[in-house]
Design a protein around this motif. Structure first.
Motif, PDB file in Angstrom:
ATOM      1  N   ILE A   1      45.950  39.930  47.746  1.00 35.10           N
ATOM      2  CA  ILE A   1      47.068  39.179  47.178  1.00 35.10           C
ATOM      3  C   ILE A   1      48.273  39.146  48.124  1.00 35.10           C
ATOM      4  O   ILE A   1      48.991  38.147  48.199  1.00 35.10           O
ATOM      5  N   HIS A   2      48.485  40.223  48.882  1.00 32.51           N
ATOM      6  CA  HIS A   2      49.587  40.259  49.842  1.00 32.51           C
ATOM      7  C   HIS A   2      49.322  39.275  50.980  1.00 32.51           C
ATOM      8  O   HIS A   2      50.207  38.526  51.386  1.00 32.51           O
ATOM      9  N   ARG A   3      48.091  39.263  51.460  1.00 33.83           N
ATOM     10  CA  ARG A   3      47.714  38.318  52.529  1.00 33.83           C
ATOM     11  C   ARG A   3      47.751  36.872  52.012  1.00 33.83           C
ATOM     12  O   ARG A   3      48.165  35.967  52.724  1.00 33.83           O
ATOM     13  N   GLN A   4      47.352  36.674  50.781  1.00 37.21           N
ATOM     14  CA  GLN A   4      47.379  35.345  50.178  1.00 37.21           C
ATOM     15  C   GLN A   4      48.810  34.815  50.094  1.00 37.21           C
ATOM     16  O   GLN A   4      49.063  33.644  50.383  1.00 37.21           O
ATOM     17  N   ALA A   5      49.744  35.653  49.702  1.00 41.53           N
ATOM     18  CA  ALA A   5      51.146  35.241  49.599  1.00 41.53           C
ATOM     19  C   ALA A   5      51.711  34.858  50.965  1.00 41.53           C
ATOM     20  O   ALA A   5      52.432  33.865  51.094  1.00 41.53           O
ATOM     21  N   VAL A   6      51.367  35.627  51.978  1.00 38.75           N
ATOM     22  CA  VAL A   6      51.834  35.321  53.338  1.00 38.75           C
ATOM     23  C   VAL A   6      51.225  34.008  53.820  1.00 38.75           C
ATOM     24  O   VAL A   6      51.926  33.140  54.347  1.00 38.75           O
TER      25      VAL A   6
END
Length: 95
Positions: free
Chosen positions: A69-74
């Motif tokens: 989810i952190h990579r998706q947001a970036v």
């Protein structure tokens, strides 16, 4: 990054900052955080040439590893930064 060396902003730095600063937030919150964190990083790089790992700049090193989810947001906000009248802003945020 001071004390760490070169770090890829999009692939390593921002996902880690999101995980450390706002770990359990929703995707939309993390997207806003990614834009603010990216904008702050650009500002600091322009102003001082480097970033410091910690509360003085942004927390990059913590016990939590970035999740999908952190990579998706970036990735969803890639290239989006905050500027005012053509000037890079220091986008401050509260974790």
């Amino acid at each position: 990054m001071q004390g760490t060396g070169r770090v890829d902003l999009e692939l390593d730095y921002l996902p880690r900052v999101l995980a450390c600063e706002h770990g359990n937030a929703s995707l939309e919150t993390l997207k806003a955080q990614a834009i603010a964190a990216r904008s702050y990083a650009y500002y600091q790089m322009e102003a001082t040439g480097s970033l410091v790992d910690g509360q003085g700049d942004q927390v990059f090193s913590c016990s939590r590893q970035p999740d999908a989810i952190h990579r998706q947001a970036v990735e969803a906000t890639s290239g989006t930064i905050l500027r005012y009248r053509g000037t890079q802003v220091a986008a401050f945020f509260v974790a």
